[in-house]
Design a protein around this motif. Structure first.
Motif, PDB file in Angstrom:
ATOM      1  N   TYR A 113       7.293  -9.446   3.598  1.00  0.00           N
ATOM      2  CA  TYR A 113       7.173  -9.248   2.154  1.00  0.00           C
ATOM      3  C   TYR A 113       7.233  -7.747   1.824  1.00  0.00           C
ATOM      4  O   TYR A 113       6.904  -6.891   2.650  1.00  0.00           O
ATOM      5  N   ARG A 114       7.654  -7.445   0.608  1.00  0.00           N
ATOM      6  CA  ARG A 114       7.801  -6.047   0.197  1.00  0.00           C
ATOM      7  C   ARG A 114       6.439  -5.358   0.066  1.00  0.00           C
ATOM      8  O   ARG A 114       5.464  -5.973  -0.346  1.00  0.00           O
ATOM      9  N   LEU A 115       6.428  -4.069   0.403  1.00  0.00           N
ATOM     10  CA  LEU A 115       5.191  -3.295   0.441  1.00  0.00           C
ATOM     11  C   LEU A 115       5.154  -2.225  -0.649  1.00  0.00           C
ATOM     12  O   LEU A 115       6.188  -1.689  -1.055  1.00  0.00           O
ATOM     13  N   ALA A 116       3.936  -1.907  -1.074  1.00  0.00           N
ATOM     14  CA  ALA A 116       3.690  -0.757  -1.952  1.00  0.00           C
ATOM     15  C   ALA A 116       3.693   0.513  -1.075  1.00  0.00           C
ATOM     16  O   ALA A 116       3.531   0.410   0.142  1.00  0.00           O
ATOM     17  N   PRO A 117       3.868   1.692  -1.664  1.00  0.00           N
ATOM     18  CA  PRO A 117       4.032   1.955  -3.095  1.00  0.00           C
ATOM     19  C   PRO A 117       5.467   1.762  -3.602  1.00  0.00           C
ATOM     20  O   PRO A 117       5.690   1.762  -4.805  1.00  0.00           O
ATOM     21  N   GLU A 118       6.415   1.558  -2.673  1.00  0.00           N
ATOM     22  CA  GLU A 118       7.809   1.395  -3.096  1.00  0.00           C
ATOM     23  C   GLU A 118       7.969   0.140  -3.962  1.00  0.00           C
ATOM     24  O   GLU A 118       8.750   0.130  -4.913  1.00  0.00           O
ATOM     25  N   ASN A 119       7.236  -0.895  -3.598  1.00  0.00           N
ATOM     26  CA  ASN A 119       7.299  -2.174  -4.327  1.00  0.00           C
ATOM     27  C   ASN A 119       5.877  -2.607  -4.672  1.00  0.00           C
ATOM     28  O   ASN A 119       5.271  -3.390  -3.948  1.00  0.00           O
ATOM     29  N   PRO A 120       5.325  -2.097  -5.774  1.00  0.00           N
ATOM     30  CA  PRO A 120       3.933  -2.400  -6.111  1.00  0.00           C
ATOM     31  C   PRO A 120       3.748  -3.829  -6.600  1.00  0.00           C
ATOM     32  O   PRO A 120       4.712  -4.595  -6.735  1.00  0.00           O
ATOM     33  N   TYR A 121       2.495  -4.169  -6.869  1.00  0.00           N
ATOM     34  CA  TYR A 121       2.136  -5.475  -7.432  1.00  0.00           C
ATOM     35  C   TYR A 121       3.029  -5.760  -8.644  1.00  0.00           C
ATOM     36  O   TYR A 121       3.281  -4.885  -9.451  1.00  0.00           O
ATOM     37  N   PRO A 122       3.573  -6.987  -8.783  1.00  0.00           N
ATOM     38  CA  PRO A 122       3.292  -8.196  -7.984  1.00  0.00           C
ATOM     39  C   PRO A 122       4.386  -8.558  -6.969  1.00  0.00           C
ATOM     40  O   PRO A 122       4.520  -9.723  -6.614  1.00  0.00           O
ATOM     41  N   ALA A 123       5.175  -7.585  -6.510  1.00  0.00           N
ATOM     42  CA  ALA A 123       6.323  -7.899  -5.644  1.00  0.00           C
ATOM     43  C   ALA A 123       5.911  -8.688  -4.405  1.00  0.00           C
ATOM     44  O   ALA A 123       6.561  -9.671  -4.031  1.00  0.00           O
ATOM     45  N   GLY A 124       4.816  -8.257  -3.749  1.00  0.00           N
ATOM     46  CA  GLY A 124       4.365  -8.956  -2.550  1.00  0.00           C
ATOM     47  C   GLY A 124       3.992 -10.400  -2.816  1.00  0.00           C
ATOM     48  O   GLY A 124       4.319 -11.297  -2.028  1.00  0.00           O
ATOM     49  N   GLU A 125       3.330 -10.643  -3.946  1.00  0.00           N
ATOM     50  CA  GLU A 125       2.963 -12.018  -4.309  1.00  0.00           C
ATOM     51  C   GLU A 125       4.201 -12.859  -4.614  1.00  0.00           C
ATOM     52  O   GLU A 125       4.266 -14.039  -4.254  1.00  0.00           O
ATOM     53  N   GLN A 126       5.183 -12.257  -5.259  1.00  0.00           N
ATOM     54  CA  GLN A 126       6.431 -12.979  -5.552  1.00  0.00           C
ATOM     55  C   GLN A 126       7.122 -13.390  -4.257  1.00  0.00           C
ATOM     56  O   GLN A 126       7.589 -14.537  -4.125  1.00  0.00           O
ATOM     57  N   ASP A 127       7.169 -12.483  -3.292  1.00  0.00           N
ATOM     58  CA  ASP A 127       7.797 -12.794  -1.999  1.00  0.00           C
ATOM     59  C   ASP A 127       7.001 -13.860  -1.247  1.00  0.00           C
ATOM     60  O   ASP A 127       7.573 -14.732  -0.578  1.00  0.00           O
ATOM     61  N   ALA A 128       5.681 -13.764  -1.349  1.00  0.00           N
ATOM     62  CA  ALA A 128       4.815 -14.727  -0.664  1.00  0.00           C
ATOM     63  C   ALA A 128       5.066 -16.140  -1.179  1.00  0.00           C
ATOM     64  O   ALA A 128       5.157 -17.092  -0.394  1.00  0.00           O
ATOM     65  N   TYR A 129       5.200 -16.282  -2.501  1.00  0.00           N
ATOM     66  CA  TYR A 129       5.416 -17.613  -3.071  1.00  0.00           C
ATOM     67  C   TYR A 129       6.839 -18.096  -2.845  1.00  0.00           C
ATOM     68  O   TYR A 129       7.065 -19.283  -2.576  1.00  0.00           O
ATOM     69  N   ALA A 130       7.787 -17.165  -2.927  1.00  0.00           N
ATOM     70  CA  ALA A 130       9.182 -17.532  -2.669  1.00  0.00           C
ATOM     71  C   ALA A 130       9.347 -18.093  -1.261  1.00  0.00           C
ATOM     72  O   ALA A 130      10.154 -19.006  -1.031  1.00  0.00           O
ATOM     73  N   THR A 131       8.559 -17.560  -0.318  1.00  0.00           N
ATOM     74  CA  THR A 131       8.621 -18.058   1.060  1.00  0.00           C
ATOM     75  C   THR A 131       8.228 -19.529   1.116  1.00  0.00           C
ATOM     76  O   THR A 131       8.882 -20.337   1.805  1.00  0.00           O
ATOM     77  N   LEU A 132       7.180 -19.889   0.399  1.00  0.00           N
ATOM     78  CA  LEU A 132       6.755 -21.295   0.379  1.00  0.00           C
ATOM     79  C   LEU A 132       7.807 -22.183  -0.279  1.00  0.00           C
ATOM     80  O   LEU A 132       8.069 -23.297   0.182  1.00  0.00           O
TER      81      LEU A 132
END
Length: 311
Positions: free
Chosen positions: A119-138
Motif C-alpha cells: 500500500y502507498r505510504l506517507a508523506p508522499e501519499n498521505p491519508y487516505p491513500a493507504g486505506e484506499q489501497d487496503a480496501y481495494a485489495t479486499l
C-alpha cells in the motif's frame, strides 16, 4: 512492578544510547531514515526465513492505483482460506520485502494464503491513500487469485500490526456495511486504533521502549497532511456492530499503543462479536520484528493466530 523482559534490556540500552548520540549530533528524522531503521531492525533480528511452497507477485487492479501484492501460498494443491495482512511502519515505513520473514511465518503457521499489499505510504501519499489501497485489495483479491489460476477457499480474513492494524480495522469498519465484502476474522498486533494519542500508555511508555510517543506524533503529522479530524479517522471511535469480524488482539505492556488495542478489543466484544486478547506484560512495540531476541513470545503469537483463524 512493571519490568521489561531481560531478553530486550541489552537491545534497548544500546538503542537508547544510539538515539541519544544521533540527537546530540543534529539528527533529523525523515521518511528515508525511518524506512531504513525498520528495515535494518527487521533484517538484524528476524533472520529466520521459512520456506513457502509458492511465492508470487501480482497486482490488484483498482481505480486510480493498481496495488502491488505478494502472494504466499504454503500448499498450492489445496484450497486454502485467504489472509490479507498489512505490514506496520507508522504509515510511512515498512514494505512487503521488509516483512517477508513475517509473511512467511504467517502463511506456514496458519495454513492460509497470505496476500501482502504494498500500500502507498506517507508523506508522499498521505491519508487516505493507504486505506484506499487496503480496501481495494479486499475488493480485488478473488479476481487476482482467479487470474493466476490459484486454488483457494472463498474465506477471507484480514490482519496487521501497528499502522497495519489501523488499516485492518479500517477495512473491517467499512465492510460492516458492504454486502460485497465479507471478512471472517481479523488479527491485530499492537494495533493503532486512536490517532488522538489520548490514552495513559502514551505517557507511561513515552520514551525508552523503542517506539517513542514523539515518534508516533511525527508519524501521524506526516500521515494527516490536510488537517483531517484525527478522531474521525480513528477506528476506535467508529461504529461497532455485530457485523464486525471475529477479532484477535495482541498488546504489549511497554507500548504507547497498548491502551487503544485493549479498548478496541473491549468494544468488539461489547458489540457481541467473538474477541480474544493476548497481552504481554514484558514486551515492547515491534517485538514481532525482533524474533531472534524473543523467540518464545513470537512463537506463541503465531500459534495463537493459527488457533484463532482455524477454530
Amino acid at each position: 512492578m512493571r519490568e521489561v523482559s531481560p531478553k530486550l534490556v541489552p537491545f534497548l540500552e544500546q538503542f537508547n544510547e544510539t538515539v541519544a548520540k544521533l540527537v546530540a549530533s543534529g539528527f533529523k528524522a525523515n521518511a528515508t531514515n525511518a524506512r531504513e531503521g525498520l528495515a535494518n531492525l527487521t533484517k538484524t533480528y528476524a533472520t529466520e526465513s521459512v520456506d513457502v511452497a509458492l511465492v508470487q507477485d501480482d497486482l490488484i487492479y483498482a481505480e486510480g492505483y493498481n496495488v502491488p501484492v505478494r502472494i504466499f501460498n504454503p500448499a498450492p494443491d489445496e484450497e486454502l482460506p485467504v489472509l490479507v495482512y498489512y505490514h506496520g511502519g507508522g504509515h510511512m515505513a515498512g514494505s512487503v520485502t521488509v516483512y517477508d520473514p513475517i509473511y512467511r511465518k504467517l502463511a506456514v503457521n496458519t495454513k492460509h494464503i497470505v496476500v501482502a499489499p504494498e500500500y502507498r505510504l506517507a508523506p508522499e501519499n498521505p491519508y487516505p491513500a493507504g486505506e484506499q489501497d487496503a480496501y481495494a485489495t479486499l475488493q480485488g483479491v478473488w479476481e487476482t487469485l482467479d487470474r493466476r489460476g490459484m486454488k483457494y477457499r472463498r474465506e477471507l480474513s484480514v490482519g496487521g500490526d501497528s499502522a497495519g492494524g489501523a488499516l485492518a480495522t479500517a477495512v473491517s469498519h467499512v465492510a460492516q456495511f458492504d454486502v460485497n465484502v465479507d471478512i471472517k476474522k481479523q488479527l491485530l498486533v499492537y494495533p493503532c486504533t486512536d490517532y488522538t494519542m489520548d490514552t495513559p500508555s502514551y505517557t507511561e511508555n513515552a520514551v525508552g521502549y523503542l517506539l517513542h510517543t514523539a515518534k508516533c506524533a511525527w508519524y501521524f503529522d506526516n500521515y494527516f497532511k490536510k488537517g483531517e479530524c484525527r478522531k474521525s479517522a480513528s477506528t476506535l471511535f467508529k461504529d461497532f456492530t455485530a457485523h464486525l469480524p471475529e477479532t484477535f488482539v495482541v498488546t504489549a505492556e511497554f507500548c504507547p499503543l497498548r491502551d487503544e488495542g485493549k479498548l478496541y478489543y473491549e468494544k468488539v466484544k461489547g458489540a457481541g462479536v467473538r474477541a480474544e486478547h493476548l497481552h504481554f506484560d514484558d514486551m515492547t512495540h515491534t517485538f514481532l520484528n525482533m524474533e531472534d531476541l524473543v523467540k518464545d513470545e513470537c512463537e506463541l503469537v503465531y500459534s495463537k493466530m493459527n488457533e484463532f483463524l482455524n477454530s
